[in-house]
Design a protein around this motif. Structure first.
Motif, short mmCIF file in Angstrom:
data_model
loop_
_atom_site.label_atom_id
_atom_site.label_comp_id
_atom_site.label_asym_id
_atom_site.label_seq_id
_atom_site.Cartn_x
_atom_site.Cartn_y
_atom_site.Cartn_z
N THR A 72 0.84 -1.19 0.00
CA THR A 72 0.00 0.00 0.00
C THR A 72 0.88 1.25 0.00
O THR A 72 2.04 1.21 0.39
N LEU A 73 0.27 2.36 -0.43
CA LEU A 73 0.96 3.64 -0.34
C LEU A 73 -0.05 4.72 0.01
O LEU A 73 -1.25 4.57 -0.19
N SER A 74 0.46 5.81 0.56
CA SER A 74 -0.38 6.95 0.91
C SER A 74 0.46 8.21 0.79
O SER A 74 1.69 8.14 0.74
N GLY A 75 -0.20 9.34 0.75
CA GLY A 75 0.54 10.60 0.68
C GLY A 75 -0.29 11.74 0.16
O GLY A 75 -1.52 11.71 0.23
N THR A 76 0.40 12.74 -0.37
CA THR A 76 -0.25 13.93 -0.88
C THR A 76 0.25 14.24 -2.29
O THR A 76 1.36 13.86 -2.66
N ALA A 77 -0.58 14.93 -3.03
CA ALA A 77 -0.23 15.37 -4.37
C ALA A 77 -0.53 16.86 -4.49
O ALA A 77 -1.57 17.32 -4.04
N ARG A 78 0.40 17.58 -5.10
CA ARG A 78 0.20 19.01 -5.38
C ARG A 78 0.16 19.17 -6.89
O ARG A 78 1.09 18.79 -7.59
N TYR A 79 -0.95 19.68 -7.38
CA TYR A 79 -1.17 19.89 -8.81
C TYR A 79 -1.06 21.37 -9.13
O TYR A 79 -1.55 22.21 -8.36
N VAL A 80 -0.47 21.70 -10.25
CA VAL A 80 -0.48 23.08 -10.74
C VAL A 80 -0.90 23.04 -12.20
O VAL A 80 -0.17 22.53 -13.06
N LEU A 81 -2.10 23.54 -12.47
CA LEU A 81 -2.62 23.65 -13.82
C LEU A 81 -2.17 24.98 -14.40
O LEU A 81 -2.37 26.03 -13.78
N THR A 82 -1.53 24.94 -15.56
CA THR A 82 -1.10 26.16 -16.24
C THR A 82 -1.83 26.23 -17.58
O THR A 82 -1.72 25.31 -18.39
N ASP A 83 -2.58 27.32 -17.80
CA ASP A 83 -3.30 27.47 -19.06
C ASP A 83 -2.37 28.04 -20.13
O ASP A 83 -1.24 28.45 -19.83
N PRO A 84 -2.82 28.07 -21.39
CA PRO A 84 -1.94 28.56 -22.47
C PRO A 84 -1.47 30.01 -22.29
O PRO A 84 -0.45 30.40 -22.87
N SER A 85 -2.17 30.80 -21.48
CA SER A 85 -1.75 32.19 -21.24
C SER A 85 -0.75 32.30 -20.10
O SER A 85 -0.27 33.38 -19.79
N GLY A 86 -0.46 31.18 -19.42
CA GLY A 86 0.50 31.19 -18.32
C GLY A 86 -0.13 31.35 -16.95
O GLY A 86 0.58 31.41 -15.95
N ASN A 87 -1.46 31.45 -16.87
CA ASN A 87 -2.14 31.53 -15.57
C ASN A 87 -2.08 30.18 -14.89
O ASN A 87 -2.19 29.14 -15.54
N THR A 88 -1.90 30.17 -13.57
CA THR A 88 -1.80 28.91 -12.84
C THR A 88 -2.90 28.77 -11.82
O THR A 88 -3.36 29.76 -11.24
N ILE A 89 -3.32 27.53 -11.61
CA ILE A 89 -4.30 27.19 -10.59
C ILE A 89 -3.73 26.01 -9.82
O ILE A 89 -3.64 24.90 -10.36
N PRO A 90 -3.33 26.22 -8.55
CA PRO A 90 -2.82 25.10 -7.75
C PRO A 90 -3.97 24.41 -7.00
O PRO A 90 -4.95 25.06 -6.63
N PHE A 91 -3.84 23.13 -6.79
CA PHE A 91 -4.77 22.40 -5.93
C PHE A 91 -4.07 21.15 -5.43
O PHE A 91 -3.04 20.76 -5.95
N CYS A 92 -4.63 20.57 -4.38
CA CYS A 92 -3.99 19.42 -3.72
C CYS A 92 -4.97 18.26 -3.59
O CYS A 92 -6.18 18.45 -3.67
N ALA A 93 -4.42 17.08 -3.36
CA ALA A 93 -5.23 15.88 -3.15
C ALA A 93 -4.48 14.93 -2.23
O ALA A 93 -3.27 15.02 -2.10
N THR A 94 -5.23 14.05 -1.59
CA THR A 94 -4.60 12.98 -0.82
C THR A 94 -4.59 11.72 -1.67
O THR A 94 -5.42 11.54 -2.56
N ILE A 95 -3.62 10.87 -1.41
CA ILE A 95 -3.44 9.64 -2.18
C ILE A 95 -3.49 8.45 -1.22
O ILE A 95 -2.88 8.48 -0.16
#
Length: 102
Positions: A72-95
């Motif tokens: 088994t594994l567990s942890g966290t994930a940090r996502y950063v979505l970058t759109d074509p204009s360079g704007n970023t949206i960060p969000f997180c999740a548990t795994i």
């Protein structure tokens, strides 16, 4: 749900199921083990709109702990979505997951 494959040598394949394959690519990246039972992973995938145009890039950083029996594994994930204009949206999740039994 997401399917990770940790390849020998430190590469990583990721296949997410939240969107149809026409809306995102599989993730490709790398992983390292800094200490016994700990994995750090980084991967990237592209996302598309309904017309097939790229709408962004998602960069993911995972911090994972693998159980002593490696089942088994567990942890966290940090996502950063970058759109074509360079704007970023960060969000997180548990795994939380388990290895495939053969």
């Amino acid at each position: 749900p997401t399917f990770y494959t940790f390849h020998e040598g430190g590469t990583l394949s990721e296949y997410g199921s939240r969107a149809a394959p026409s809306y995102r690519t599989p993730g490709h990246g790398v992983w390292t083990s800094s200490k016994k039972g700990a994995l750090d992973a980084r991967y990237t995938f592209l996302i598309f709109d309904g017309n097939g145009f790229e709408t962004g890039t998602v960069n993911v950083t995972d911090s994972l702990t693998v159980s002593a029996n490696s089942r088994t594994l567990s942890g966290t994930a940090r996502y950063v979505l970058t759109d074509p204009s360079g704007n970023t949206i960060p969000f997180c999740a548990t795994i939380a997951g388990e290895a495939i039994a053969f």
